[in-house]
Every structure is written in C-alpha cells, then in structure tokens.
Design an enzyme around this catalytic site. Structure first.
Site, PDB file in Angstrom:
ATOM      1  N   GLY A 269       0.813  -1.218   0.000  1.00 45.74           N
ATOM      2  CA  GLY A 269       0.000   0.000   0.000  1.00 45.74           C
ATOM      3  C   GLY A 269       0.843   1.262   0.000  1.00 45.74           C
ATOM      4  O   GLY A 269       0.597   2.178   0.784  1.00 45.74           O
TER       5      GLY A 269
ATOM      6  N   SER B  96      -3.797  12.034   3.269  1.00 45.44           N
ATOM      7  CA  SER B  96      -3.156  11.197   2.255  1.00 45.44           C
ATOM      8  C   SER B  96      -4.004  11.256   0.985  1.00 45.44           C
ATOM      9  O   SER B  96      -5.097  11.826   0.974  1.00 45.44           O
ATOM     10  CB  SER B  96      -3.119   9.750   2.750  1.00 45.44           C
ATOM     11  OG  SER B  96      -4.452   9.296   2.887  1.00 45.44           O
ATOM     12  N   ARG B  97      -3.501  10.585  -0.055  1.00 44.27           N
ATOM     13  CA  ARG B  97      -4.271  10.549  -1.302  1.00 44.27           C
ATOM     14  C   ARG B  97      -5.622   9.854  -1.088  1.00 44.27           C
ATOM     15  O   ARG B  97      -6.666  10.361  -1.491  1.00 44.27           O
ATOM     16  CB  ARG B  97      -3.460   9.805  -2.365  1.00 44.27           C
ATOM     17  CG  ARG B  97      -4.198   9.637  -3.679  1.00 44.27           C
ATOM     18  CD  ARG B  97      -3.374   8.822  -4.637  1.00 44.27           C
ATOM     19  NE  ARG B  97      -2.369   9.637  -5.277  1.00 44.27           N
ATOM     20  CZ  ARG B  97      -2.435  10.040  -6.547  1.00 44.27           C
ATOM     21  NH1 ARG B  97      -3.446   9.666  -7.298  1.00 44.27           N
ATOM     22  NH2 ARG B  97      -1.494  10.781  -7.075  1.00 44.27           N
ATOM     23  N   ALA B  98      -5.588   8.689  -0.414  1.00 42.34           N
ATOM     24  CA  ALA B  98      -6.831   7.929  -0.202  1.00 42.34           C
ATOM     25  C   ALA B  98      -7.809   8.730   0.656  1.00 42.34           C
ATOM     26  O   ALA B  98      -9.000   8.802   0.352  1.00 42.34           O
ATOM     27  CB  ALA B  98      -6.515   6.592   0.463  1.00 42.34           C
TER      28      ALA B  98
ATOM     29  N   TYR C 275     -17.790   8.794   6.384  1.00 45.18           N
ATOM     30  CA  TYR C 275     -16.885   7.662   6.151  1.00 45.18           C
ATOM     31  C   TYR C 275     -17.778   6.451   5.884  1.00 45.18           C
ATOM     32  O   TYR C 275     -18.076   5.659   6.768  1.00 45.18           O
ATOM     33  CB  TYR C 275     -16.013   7.451   7.386  1.00 45.18           C
ATOM     34  CG  TYR C 275     -14.841   6.511   7.206  1.00 45.18           C
ATOM     35  CD1 TYR C 275     -13.654   6.955   6.623  1.00 45.18           C
ATOM     36  CD2 TYR C 275     -14.897   5.193   7.642  1.00 45.18           C
ATOM     37  CE1 TYR C 275     -12.567   6.108   6.482  1.00 45.18           C
ATOM     38  CE2 TYR C 275     -13.817   4.331   7.507  1.00 45.18           C
ATOM     39  CZ  TYR C 275     -12.659   4.798   6.926  1.00 45.18           C
ATOM     40  OH  TYR C 275     -11.578   3.956   6.786  1.00 45.18           O
TER      41      TYR C 275
ATOM     42  N   LEU D 224      -5.240  11.918   8.396  1.00 38.59           N
ATOM     43  CA  LEU D 224      -4.068  12.459   7.688  1.00 38.59           C
ATOM     44  C   LEU D 224      -4.492  12.697   6.238  1.00 38.59           C
ATOM     45  O   LEU D 224      -5.160  11.839   5.648  1.00 38.59           O
ATOM     46  CB  LEU D 224      -2.932  11.423   7.713  1.00 38.59           C
ATOM     47  CG  LEU D 224      -1.693  11.774   6.911  1.00 38.59           C
ATOM     48  CD1 LEU D 224      -0.733  12.616   7.770  1.00 38.59           C
ATOM     49  CD2 LEU D 224      -0.959  10.520   6.427  1.00 38.59           C
TER      50      LEU D 224
ATOM     51  N   TYR E 253      -9.019   2.665  11.524  1.00 37.44           N
ATOM     52  CA  TYR E 253      -9.525   4.009  11.816  1.00 37.44           C
ATOM     53  C   TYR E 253     -10.712   3.886  12.757  1.00 37.44           C
ATOM     54  O   TYR E 253     -11.495   2.931  12.650  1.00 37.44           O
ATOM     55  CB  TYR E 253      -9.932   4.698  10.502  1.00 37.44           C
ATOM     56  CG  TYR E 253     -10.457   6.088  10.692  1.00 37.44           C
ATOM     57  CD1 TYR E 253      -9.762   7.005  11.479  1.00 37.44           C
ATOM     58  CD2 TYR E 253     -11.640   6.498  10.091  1.00 37.44           C
ATOM     59  CE1 TYR E 253     -10.252   8.286  11.671  1.00 37.44           C
ATOM     60  CE2 TYR E 253     -12.133   7.780  10.269  1.00 37.44           C
ATOM     61  CZ  TYR E 253     -11.437   8.669  11.064  1.00 37.44           C
ATOM     62  OH  TYR E 253     -11.917   9.930  11.263  1.00 37.44           O
TER      63      TYR E 253
ATOM     64  N   LEU F 178      -3.373  -0.420   3.259  1.00 38.46           N
ATOM     65  CA  LEU F 178      -4.204  -0.215   2.075  1.00 38.46           C
ATOM     66  C   LEU F 178      -5.667  -0.390   2.422  1.00 38.46           C
ATOM     67  O   LEU F 178      -6.024  -1.113   3.350  1.00 38.46           O
ATOM     68  CB  LEU F 178      -3.789  -1.193   0.973  1.00 38.46           C
ATOM     69  CG  LEU F 178      -3.886  -2.683   1.281  1.00 38.46           C
ATOM     70  CD1 LEU F 178      -5.200  -3.277   0.785  1.00 38.46           C
ATOM     71  CD2 LEU F 178      -2.711  -3.408   0.650  1.00 38.46           C
TER      72      LEU F 178
HETATM   73  N1  LIG Z   1      -5.421   8.915   6.075  1.00 38.65           N
HETATM   74  C1  LIG Z   1      -6.182   8.734   7.142  1.00 38.65           C
HETATM   75  O1  LIG Z   1      -6.800   9.677   7.651  1.00 38.65           O
HETATM   76  C2  LIG Z   1      -6.261   7.374   7.769  1.00 38.65           C
HETATM   77  C3  LIG Z   1      -6.649   7.258   9.112  1.00 38.65           C
HETATM   78  C4  LIG Z   1      -6.700   5.987   9.705  1.00 38.65           C
HETATM   79  C5  LIG Z   1      -6.352   4.870   8.952  1.00 38.65           C
HETATM   80  N2  LIG Z   1      -5.974   5.024   7.633  1.00 38.65           N
HETATM   81  C6  LIG Z   1      -5.610   3.817   6.885  1.00 38.65           C
HETATM   82  O2  LIG Z   1      -4.253   3.869   6.516  1.00 38.65           O
HETATM   83  C7  LIG Z   1      -4.046   2.974   5.424  1.00 38.65           C
HETATM   84  C8  LIG Z   1      -3.239   3.692   4.347  1.00 38.65           C
HETATM   85  O3  LIG Z   1      -3.990   4.737   3.799  1.00 38.65           O
HETATM   86  P1  LIG Z   1      -3.452   6.215   3.615  1.00 38.65           P
HETATM   87  O4  LIG Z   1      -4.476   7.112   4.202  1.00 38.65           O
HETATM   88  O5  LIG Z   1      -2.044   6.315   4.072  1.00 38.65           O
HETATM   89  O6  LIG Z   1      -3.573   6.437   2.048  1.00 38.65           O
HETATM   90  P2  LIG Z   1      -2.655   6.021   0.810  1.00 38.65           P
HETATM   91  O7  LIG Z   1      -3.356   6.536  -0.382  1.00 38.65           O
HETATM   92  O8  LIG Z   1      -1.243   6.425   1.023  1.00 38.65           O
HETATM   93  O9  LIG Z   1      -2.682   4.434   0.886  1.00 38.65           O
HETATM   94  C9  LIG Z   1      -3.715   3.624   0.400  1.00 38.65           C
HETATM   95  C10 LIG Z   1      -3.054   2.669  -0.573  1.00 38.65           C
HETATM   96  O10 LIG Z   1      -3.949   1.607  -0.871  1.00 38.65           O
HETATM   97  C11 LIG Z   1      -3.646   1.218  -2.185  1.00 38.65           C
HETATM   98  N3  LIG Z   1      -4.708   0.343  -2.687  1.00 38.65           N
HETATM   99  C12 LIG Z   1      -6.011   0.630  -2.949  1.00 38.65           C
HETATM  100  N4  LIG Z   1      -6.643  -0.467  -3.394  1.00 38.65           N
HETATM  101  C13 LIG Z   1      -5.727  -1.471  -3.402  1.00 38.65           C
HETATM  102  C14 LIG Z   1      -5.772  -2.836  -3.790  1.00 38.65           C
HETATM  103  N5  LIG Z   1      -6.883  -3.409  -4.243  1.00 38.65           N
HETATM  104  N6  LIG Z   1      -4.627  -3.568  -3.682  1.00 38.65           N
HETATM  105  C15 LIG Z   1      -3.490  -3.015  -3.232  1.00 38.65           C
HETATM  106  N7  LIG Z   1      -3.389  -1.727  -2.856  1.00 38.65           N
HETATM  107  C16 LIG Z   1      -4.507  -0.967  -2.946  1.00 38.65           C
HETATM  108  C17 LIG Z   1      -3.531   2.551  -2.918  1.00 38.65           C
HETATM  109  O11 LIG Z   1      -2.888   2.421  -4.160  1.00 38.65           O
HETATM  110  C18 LIG Z   1      -2.704   3.330  -1.911  1.00 38.65           C
HETATM  111  O12 LIG Z   1      -1.322   3.159  -2.162  1.00 38.65           O
HETATM  112  C19 LIG Z   1      -5.445   2.545   4.968  1.00 38.65           C
HETATM  113  O13 LIG Z   1      -5.753   1.295   5.538  1.00 38.65           O
HETATM  114  C20 LIG Z   1      -6.322   3.618   5.576  1.00 38.65           C
HETATM  115  O14 LIG Z   1      -7.661   3.199   5.762  1.00 38.65           O
HETATM  116  C21 LIG Z   1      -5.915   6.243   7.048  1.00 38.65           C
END
Ligand SMILES: NC(=O)c1ccc[n+]([C@@H]2O[C@H](COP(=O)([O-])OP(=O)(O)OC[C@H]3O[C@@H](n4cnc5c(N)ncnc54)[C@H](O)[C@@H]3O)[C@@H](O)[C@H]2O)c1
Length: 298
Positions: free
Chosen positions: A15, A230-232, A190, A228, A180, A129
């Site tokens: 991810g 992030s892109r997602a 969400y 945070l 999360y 991811l």
């Molecule tokens: N950003 C936030 O606010 C937040 C808070 C709590 C938890 N999270 C969790 O942190 C983790 C990372 O997310 P992030 O926010 O750093 O964003 P991110 O965009 O950096 O990471 C998400 C990644 O998932 C990958 N992805 C999506 N579908 C996929 C698939 N089918 N197979 C493989 N990879 C896939 C994307 O290409 C991306 O690289 C996630 O589990 C997210 O739910 C994020």
C-alpha cells in the site's frame, strides 16, 4: 541506549504509491531502523509511483537521517482484492494497467518473494491499504457489491496476506495494519461499508494474533491512526474537516504526522514489542479518549 534495531530484517509494505500516506512513512521508519523494505503497489498506481521515484519527485521525502536515501529493495505489483490470479476477472487481466504486471494477486506476490529471496524472506508485513467504491455514500445507500468490496479489499486482504505469507515469515516476525476509529464510533461521511471493514480488520487482528501466533510465532497488531490528508483520505472529501475537528477536540492539538505513525509501526515490528500482539494501538493525539466535544473558547 535502548533503540529500535531492525538490522537484517526485511519488510513487505503493502500500500505505497506516493510519499503522502502512512505506507511510505512506515517504510521510511523501518529503513531508518535498519530494515530493508520491498513495496507492494496497486497496479493502477504502479507506473505513476515508479515515475515519481525515477524522476526524483520524492527525493526530499526519501532523505534519511544519515544522509542516504530511502530505497525500496523491490517494488511488486499487488492487487490485494485477489487471492490468486484465477480469481481475477479476464477483463481486468486484459486492462492496460494489468496486462504486463504478471500475477499481482496475494499468492502471486508470495510466490515472487519466495523465488526472489528464498523460503523465509520476511520478518515484517505492513498492510497499509484500503479501498471502498461507495466510500462517499452513507451506509444506508451502500450497495451489497460496494460493501463487500470494501470488506474484501480492506479487511479480508489482511487475513489472506497472513494466511499466504505467514509461512514466509521468520520466527519473531510481526504484522501491522492500519485502521480508523470509524470502526467503533460514527464518523459521518466515512461510508460505503468502510467503517464495517475497519471493524472487521480490528476483530481479525485479535483472531489472527492468536492463530498466527500459535502457527507461525508471529505477532499481529493494528494501528488506529488519526486523520491524515493522504491521497486515499483526500478522496473521501472530508479530510480537512476531520483533521480540524480532531485538533479542536483531542488532548494534543498539533496535527498528526505520518512519521509519528511510522515510528509506532517500527516499534510494534521491533523486538521491543515482543510481548505486544492482538492490540489496536491508537496513534491519534489521544482523540479516542474523549467523550465530549470541547466547547469553543469564548
Ligand atoms: N489517512 C487517514 O486519515 C487514515 C486514518 C486511519 C487509517 N488510515 C488507513 O491507513 C491505510 C493507508 O492509507 P493512507 O491514508 O495512508 O492512504 P494512501 O493513499 O497512502 O494508501 C492507500 C493505498 O492503498 C492502495 N490500494 C487501494 N486499493 C488497493 C488494492 N486493491 N490492492 C493493493 N493496494 C490498494 C492505494 O494504491 C494506496 O497506495 C489505509 O488502511 C487507511 O484506511 C488512514
């Protein structure tokens, strides 16, 4: 001095596709602690990620404290929505982002790791991811397909990774995922079953800790991170609001950095956390502890 020492250890960080999310920050923290890191990247983002790296667009964030640069030992295609190549629909296999990447399934990645590095090449697995096609929709408007896909990609993928990669892990290994708090408290916006997926991920963390602990001697934990940009997360559309709300109401008001989550992941994956397994660890400036919004200062 007590330090996090991951020298000689290899991590798979699944991810990572840019330098803005938790996956990149965790990879960097693991390398800072002495580990080598291979990345698993979603095929639709793979070329963009490789281009960003090759063109030096991430050089600033790749800088390590000793002056060298974060390097990924290898970057593998990974679509965590599929356990085997046979599970992938033909149409997707022929898609331009997929047709040249070989077998990007979880089993495909496990096979590649074995053939590239031997039978037990891993000490650390990071699952960073998530994806849910209906994430912008309220749960009430979420389709069965969207809900199941959110749970499949964002939660079952962890079960599948531990099941298929547990045998690849050396003794004392550790796995960490990212969750999360929408799993346990309502976060309006969400949607799409993503909150359900995170609840499943946290519950599975406990069961996997038991089963994989007994079977492979590895630890399984999850980090419940604060918001945070992030892109997602930015794709959900309310991330700035979430960050502002947490800052207004959390015990610690400065914004969470990805590096803080990276450091916690490095700790959880290190021998310092050798007795820690099955936990959901909050890295959220303490926001989870609050039971009432802080009234605005007058
Ligand atoms: N950003 C936030 O606010 C937040 C808070 C709590 C938890 N999270 C969790 O942190 C983790 C990372 O997310 P992030 O926010 O750093 O964003 P991110 O965009 O950096 O990471 C998400 C990644 O998932 C990958 N992805 C999506 N579908 C996929 C698939 N089918 N197979 C493989 N990879 C896939 C994307 O290409 C991306 O690289 C996630 O589990 C997210 O739910 C994020």
């Amino acid at each position: 001095m007590l330090s996090i020492d991951l020298k000689g250890k290899r991590a798979l960080v699944a991810g990572v596709a840019d330098d803005a999310g938790f996956g990149f920050a965790i990879a960097k923290a693991l390398v800072e602690a002495g580990a080598t890191v291979v990345a698993g990247t979603w095929p639709p983002a793979l070329n963009i990620f490789r281009n960003l790296l090759e063109r030096g667009k991430m050089d600033e964030s790749r800088k390590l404290s000793n002056g060298s640069m974060l390097e990924f030992e290898k970057i593998y295609p990974l679509d965590a929505g599929f356990d085997t190549l046979a599970d992938m629909p033909q149409e997707l296999r022929e898609n331009k982002r997929y047709k040249d990447v070989g077998d990007p399934s979880i089993e495909g990645l496990a096979n590649l790791l074995r053939s590239d590095f031997g039978e037990q090449p891993l000490d650390i697995i990071v699952h960073s991811l998530a994806n849910g096609p209906d994430v912008k929709k309220p749960l009430l408007d979420t389709s069965r397909r969207g809900y199941l896909e959110a749970v499949s990609v964002s939660a079952y993928s962890m079960v599948s990774m531990i099941s298929r990669m547990g045998p690849l892990m050396r003794k004392g290994g550790s796995a960490v995922s990212l969750t999360y708090m929408a799993s346990e408290r309502v976060i309006p916006g969400y949607g799409g079953g993503m909150s359900s997926a995170k609840a499943a991920l946290e519950s599975d963390t406990r069961t996997l800790a038991f089963e994989a602990g007994r079977k492979y001697g590895i630890r399984v934990n999850t980090i419940s991170a604060g918001p945070l940009a992030s892109r997602a997360a930015s794709a959900i559309g309310i991330i700035e609001k979430m960050i502002g709300y947490v800052s207004d109401n959390a015990p610690l008001q400065d914004h969470l950095t990805a590096e803080e989550v990276g450091n916690t992941a490095a700790f959880l994956c290190s021998p310092l956390a050798s007795a820690v397994t099955g936990v959901t660890m909050y890295v959220d400036k303490g926001y989870h502890a609050m039971g009432m919004a802080v009234p605005p200062a007058t």
